[in-house]
Design a protein around this motif. Structure first.
Motif, PDB file in Angstrom:
ATOM      1  N   GLY A  98      -5.445  -0.489   0.585  1.00 18.49           N
ATOM      2  CA  GLY A  98      -5.286  -1.840   0.057  1.00 18.49           C
ATOM      3  C   GLY A  98      -5.331  -1.909  -1.447  1.00 18.49           C
ATOM      4  N   MET A  99      -4.823  -0.890  -2.112  1.00 16.64           N
ATOM      5  CA  MET A  99      -4.782  -0.894  -3.570  1.00 16.64           C
ATOM      6  C   MET A  99      -3.511  -1.568  -4.059  1.00 16.64           C
ATOM      7  SD  MET A  99      -6.284   2.843  -4.664  1.00 16.64           S
ATOM      8  CE  MET A  99      -5.176   3.766  -3.604  1.00 16.64           C
ATOM      9  N   PHE A 100      -3.465  -1.859  -5.370  1.00 18.57           N
ATOM     10  CA  PHE A 100      -2.267  -2.422  -5.979  1.00 18.57           C
ATOM     11  C   PHE A 100      -1.120  -1.417  -5.874  1.00 18.57           C
ATOM     12  CE2 PHE A 100       0.585  -3.158  -9.534  1.00 18.57           C
ATOM     13  CZ  PHE A 100       0.761  -4.523  -9.468  1.00 18.57           C
ATOM     14  N   PRO A 101       0.100  -1.850  -5.537  1.00 19.13           N
ATOM     15  CA  PRO A 101       0.572  -3.229  -5.351  1.00 19.13           C
ATOM     16  C   PRO A 101       0.551  -3.706  -3.899  1.00 19.13           C
ATOM     17  CG  PRO A 101       2.445  -1.767  -5.482  1.00 19.13           C
ATOM     18  CD  PRO A 101       1.217  -0.889  -5.563  1.00 19.13           C
ATOM     19  N   PRO A 138      -2.688  14.277  -7.331  1.00 21.68           N
ATOM     20  CA  PRO A 138      -1.629  13.698  -8.172  1.00 21.68           C
ATOM     21  C   PRO A 138      -2.219  13.123  -9.456  1.00 21.68           C
ATOM     22  CG  PRO A 138      -2.279  12.145  -6.496  1.00 21.68           C
ATOM     23  CD  PRO A 138      -3.172  13.354  -6.322  1.00 21.68           C
ATOM     24  N   ASN A 139      -1.345  12.615 -10.308  1.00 19.60           N
ATOM     25  CA  ASN A 139      -1.778  11.950 -11.532  1.00 19.60           C
ATOM     26  C   ASN A 139      -1.986  10.468 -11.222  1.00 19.60           C
ATOM     27  OD1 ASN A 139      -2.385  11.226 -14.112  1.00 19.60           O
ATOM     28  ND2 ASN A 139      -0.320  11.494 -14.922  1.00 19.60           N
ATOM     29  N   LEU A 140      -3.242  10.074 -11.027  1.00 16.45           N
ATOM     30  CA  LEU A 140      -3.575   8.717 -10.602  1.00 16.45           C
ATOM     31  C   LEU A 140      -4.069   7.848 -11.747  1.00 16.45           C
ATOM     32  CD1 LEU A 140      -5.462   9.600  -7.299  1.00 16.45           C
ATOM     33  CD2 LEU A 140      -3.124   8.762  -7.513  1.00 16.45           C
ATOM     34  N   GLU A 141      -3.836   8.270 -12.982  1.00 18.42           N
ATOM     35  CA  GLU A 141      -4.353   7.516 -14.127  1.00 18.42           C
ATOM     36  C   GLU A 141      -3.738   6.125 -14.197  1.00 18.42           C
ATOM     37  OE1 GLU A 141      -4.705   7.903 -19.021  1.00 18.42           O
ATOM     38  OE2 GLU A 141      -3.899   9.547 -17.800  1.00 18.42           O
ATOM     39  N   MET A 142      -2.414   6.005 -13.985  1.00 17.89           N
ATOM     40  CA  MET A 142      -1.761   4.702 -14.052  1.00 17.89           C
ATOM     41  C   MET A 142      -2.207   3.797 -12.920  1.00 17.89           C
ATOM     42  SD  MET A 142       0.131   2.755 -15.760  1.00 17.89           S
ATOM     43  CE  MET A 142       0.728   3.950 -16.945  1.00 17.89           C
ATOM     44  N   PHE A 143      -2.335   4.333 -11.696  1.00 14.87           N
ATOM     45  CA  PHE A 143      -2.811   3.533 -10.571  1.00 14.87           C
ATOM     46  C   PHE A 143      -4.228   3.045 -10.823  1.00 14.87           C
ATOM     47  CE2 PHE A 143       0.643   5.687  -8.325  1.00 14.87           C
ATOM     48  CZ  PHE A 143       1.160   4.633  -7.577  1.00 14.87           C
ATOM     49  N   SER A 144      -5.064   3.900 -11.367  1.00 14.78           N
ATOM     50  CA  SER A 144      -6.432   3.510 -11.665  1.00 14.78           C
ATOM     51  C   SER A 144      -6.474   2.391 -12.691  1.00 14.78           C
ATOM     52  CB  SER A 144      -7.216   4.728 -12.169  1.00 14.78           C
ATOM     53  OG  SER A 144      -8.511   4.363 -12.570  1.00 14.78           O
ATOM     54  N   LEU A 145      -5.683   2.496 -13.734  1.00 15.31           N
ATOM     55  CA  LEU A 145      -5.672   1.486 -14.789  1.00 15.31           C
ATOM     56  C   LEU A 145      -5.210   0.136 -14.251  1.00 15.31           C
ATOM     57  CD1 LEU A 145      -4.523   2.130 -18.401  1.00 15.31           C
ATOM     58  CD2 LEU A 145      -3.681   0.108 -17.243  1.00 15.31           C
ATOM     59  N   ILE A 146      -4.149   0.142 -13.435  1.00 18.53           N
ATOM     60  CA  ILE A 146      -3.622  -1.124 -12.902  1.00 18.53           C
ATOM     61  C   ILE A 146      -4.618  -1.768 -11.944  1.00 18.53           C
ATOM     62  CG2 ILE A 146      -1.782  -2.146 -11.520  1.00 18.53           C
ATOM     63  CD1 ILE A 146       0.105  -0.068 -12.647  1.00 18.53           C
ATOM     64  N   ASN A 147      -5.270  -0.973 -11.106  1.00 21.76           N
ATOM     65  CA  ASN A 147      -6.249  -1.538 -10.170  1.00 21.76           C
ATOM     66  C   ASN A 147      -7.436  -2.140 -10.906  1.00 21.76           C
ATOM     67  OD1 ASN A 147      -5.798  -0.940  -7.064  1.00 21.76           O
ATOM     68  ND2 ASN A 147      -4.918   0.773  -8.185  1.00 21.76           N
ATOM     69  N   VAL A 170     -10.891  -3.771  -5.018  1.00 21.19           N
ATOM     70  CA  VAL A 170      -9.731  -3.228  -5.740  1.00 21.19           C
ATOM     71  C   VAL A 170     -10.155  -2.693  -7.099  1.00 21.19           C
ATOM     72  CG1 VAL A 170      -7.499  -3.828  -6.778  1.00 21.19           C
ATOM     73  CG2 VAL A 170      -8.119  -4.742  -4.530  1.00 21.19           C
ATOM     74  N   PHE A 171     -11.033  -3.424  -7.777  1.00 21.51           N
ATOM     75  CA  PHE A 171     -11.543  -2.987  -9.078  1.00 21.51           C
ATOM     76  C   PHE A 171     -12.306  -1.668  -8.956  1.00 21.51           C
ATOM     77  CE2 PHE A 171     -15.508  -2.999 -11.541  1.00 21.51           C
ATOM     78  CZ  PHE A 171     -15.006  -2.810 -12.816  1.00 21.51           C
ATOM     79  N   ASN A 172     -13.181  -1.561  -7.967  1.00 24.46           N
ATOM     80  CA  ASN A 172     -13.949  -0.328  -7.797  1.00 24.46           C
ATOM     81  C   ASN A 172     -13.081   0.826  -7.330  1.00 24.46           C
ATOM     82  OD1 ASN A 172     -17.082  -0.787  -8.094  1.00 24.46           O
ATOM     83  ND2 ASN A 172     -16.257  -2.635  -7.154  1.00 24.46           N
ATOM     84  N   MET A 173     -11.972   0.538  -6.657  1.00 21.29           N
ATOM     85  CA  MET A 173     -11.046   1.607  -6.290  1.00 21.29           C
ATOM     86  C   MET A 173     -10.433   2.258  -7.521  1.00 21.29           C
ATOM     87  SD  MET A 173     -10.933   2.293  -3.131  1.00 21.29           S
ATOM     88  CE  MET A 173      -9.482   3.320  -3.264  1.00 21.29           C
ATOM     89  N   GLY A 174     -10.295   1.480  -8.613  1.00 23.69           N
ATOM     90  CA  GLY A 174      -9.811   2.076  -9.852  1.00 23.69           C
ATOM     91  C   GLY A 174     -10.759   3.135 -10.377  1.00 23.69           C
ATOM     92  N   PHE A 175     -12.061   2.882 -10.285  1.00 19.09           N
ATOM     93  CA  PHE A 175     -13.047   3.889 -10.691  1.00 19.09           C
ATOM     94  C   PHE A 175     -13.009   5.099  -9.762  1.00 19.09           C
ATOM     95  CE2 PHE A 175     -14.788   0.493 -13.217  1.00 19.09           C
ATOM     96  CZ  PHE A 175     -15.432   1.130 -14.255  1.00 19.09           C
ATOM     97  N   MET A 176     -12.878   4.849  -8.450  1.00 16.24           N
ATOM     98  CA  MET A 176     -12.867   5.969  -7.506  1.00 16.24           C
ATOM     99  C   MET A 176     -11.634   6.843  -7.691  1.00 16.24           C
ATOM    100  SD  MET A 176     -14.260   4.258  -3.983  1.00 16.24           S
ATOM    101  CE  MET A 176     -15.614   3.086  -4.005  1.00 16.24           C
ATOM    102  N   LEU A 177     -10.482   6.221  -7.955  1.00 17.25           N
ATOM    103  CA  LEU A 177      -9.269   7.017  -8.194  1.00 17.25           C
ATOM    104  C   LEU A 177      -9.413   7.874  -9.443  1.00 17.25           C
ATOM    105  CD1 LEU A 177      -6.357   4.524  -7.383  1.00 17.25           C
ATOM    106  CD2 LEU A 177      -7.179   6.426  -5.998  1.00 17.25           C
TER     107      LEU A 177
END
Length: 323
Positions: A98-101, A138-147, A170-177
């Motif tokens: 359930g992460m962005f988008p 993978p490179n999850l930096e962009m996904f983490s930033l957007i979440n 969703v916000f905490n998923m950015g930290f986990m990614l």
């Protein structure tokens, strides 16, 4: 979700599916474990709430679609599509968590779920997808930033506490990614987040609060309000509470990895989440409250939670040089 023999059976089966996914060494068994946990979680959603059946059907449809995409990625991997299969597997896992988008399906089902089911959805069921994402590397930096930005900004204008917690997830998923590169950091963050989430959902279930205006209008016991306030501040990452420790570990990992922009975004998005929690509890305790402001904390539960949030971080920091 009443804990009877049937619910206990489905809960154990769900945990079994999670353990199968974590302990498997091939993609078919990982997929099978996720399916077992998904099919066991659907009966746990069913409650007396009007929207519970709708939520269970939506959850089944979304998870079936993501599982089909995952099987497509596995088949393409077997046909030696080296770069394409990683993207397809990432899409399926992002849908599952359930992460962005793909966060909108979570917002449509949370209103029909109990707080016990929300805890399982936001914590336990996210372990296999995040673990598989760490396998793909993978490179999850962009996904983490957007979440981080989506969870922090869209959570500000929510009136439903369930949707507020969903955007907080969703916000905490950015930290986990961002922390998937280090298993110890990711697992520590997940355990602390699950502990704080359980305390908040337990308090909300006891108070029977579903919307923000209920916290403002109803005159709950001041002990309950302060207990919920401290838990929310800890979840937002306010020092010196326990929630700040997990975010500090991720920030340290980002600084050591020279990902300074992502670390700055983490700090500012955490401020947005903390601002929302402070605004909610300030209105309920100070502005619209007729209770005496010098009310003493006599509840053992409130005192215990305050002690855990304030001193556990210090204990972990002192233990860090020993590891």
């Amino acid at each position: 979700m009443k804990m009877n023999s049937t619910s206990f059976l489905f809960l154990n089966t769900m945990m079994l599916g999670i353990m199968v996914s974590l302990s498997s060494n091939n993609w078919m068994m990982i997929w099978s474990g996720m399916e077992i946990s998904m099919m066991s979680f659907i009966p746990l959603i069913s409650t007396k709430m009007i929207l519970s059946n709708e939520s269970s059907v939506k959850y089944f449809i979304v998870q079936s679609i993501s599982s089909s995409i995952m099987m497509l990625g596995v088949m393409m991997m077997m046909m030696s599509f080296n770069e394409v299969y990683k993207s397809i597997l990432m899409i399926s896992l992002i849908i599952k968590t359930g992460m962005f988008p793909f966060q909108n399906w979570v917002m449509t089902i949370v209103e029909g779920m109990s707080y016990q089911s929300l805890f399982l959805l936001f914590s336990m069921l996210k372990i296999p997808p995040i673990t598989v994402l760490s396998y793909l590397n993978p490179n999850l930096e962009m996904f983490s930033l957007i979440n981080l930005l989506v969870g922090g900004i869209l959570g500000l204008n929510q009136t439903s506490i369930r949707k507020m917690l969903a955007y907080s997830s969703v916000f905490n998923m950015g930290f986990m990614l961002a922390a998937t590169k280090s298993v110890s950091v990711w697992f520590t963050y997940f355990m602390i987040y699950s502990f704080m989430l359980y305390m908040i959902l337990y308090s909300l279930a006891k108070l029977n609060v579903n919307f923000i205006n209920q916290m403002i209008i109803n005159e709950f016991n001041m002990n309950s309000k302060i207990q919920l306030w401290i838990n929310m501040l800890s979840l937002g990452g306010m020092p010196p509470m326990l929630g700040f420790l997990s975010k500090m570990l991720v920030l340290q990992l980002m600084i050591n990895s020279n990902q300074l922009i992502l670390a700055i975004i983490m700090v500012f998005s955490s401020l947005m989440i903390t601002f929302f929690y402070i605004r909610l509890t300030y209105l309920s305790m100070m502005v619209y409250s007729i209770c005496m402001k010098w009310y003493k904390l006599t509840s053992k539960l409130s005192l215990n939670l305050m002690t855990m949030n304030l001193f556990l971080m210090l204990v972990f920091v002192l233990m860090k040089p020993l590891t």
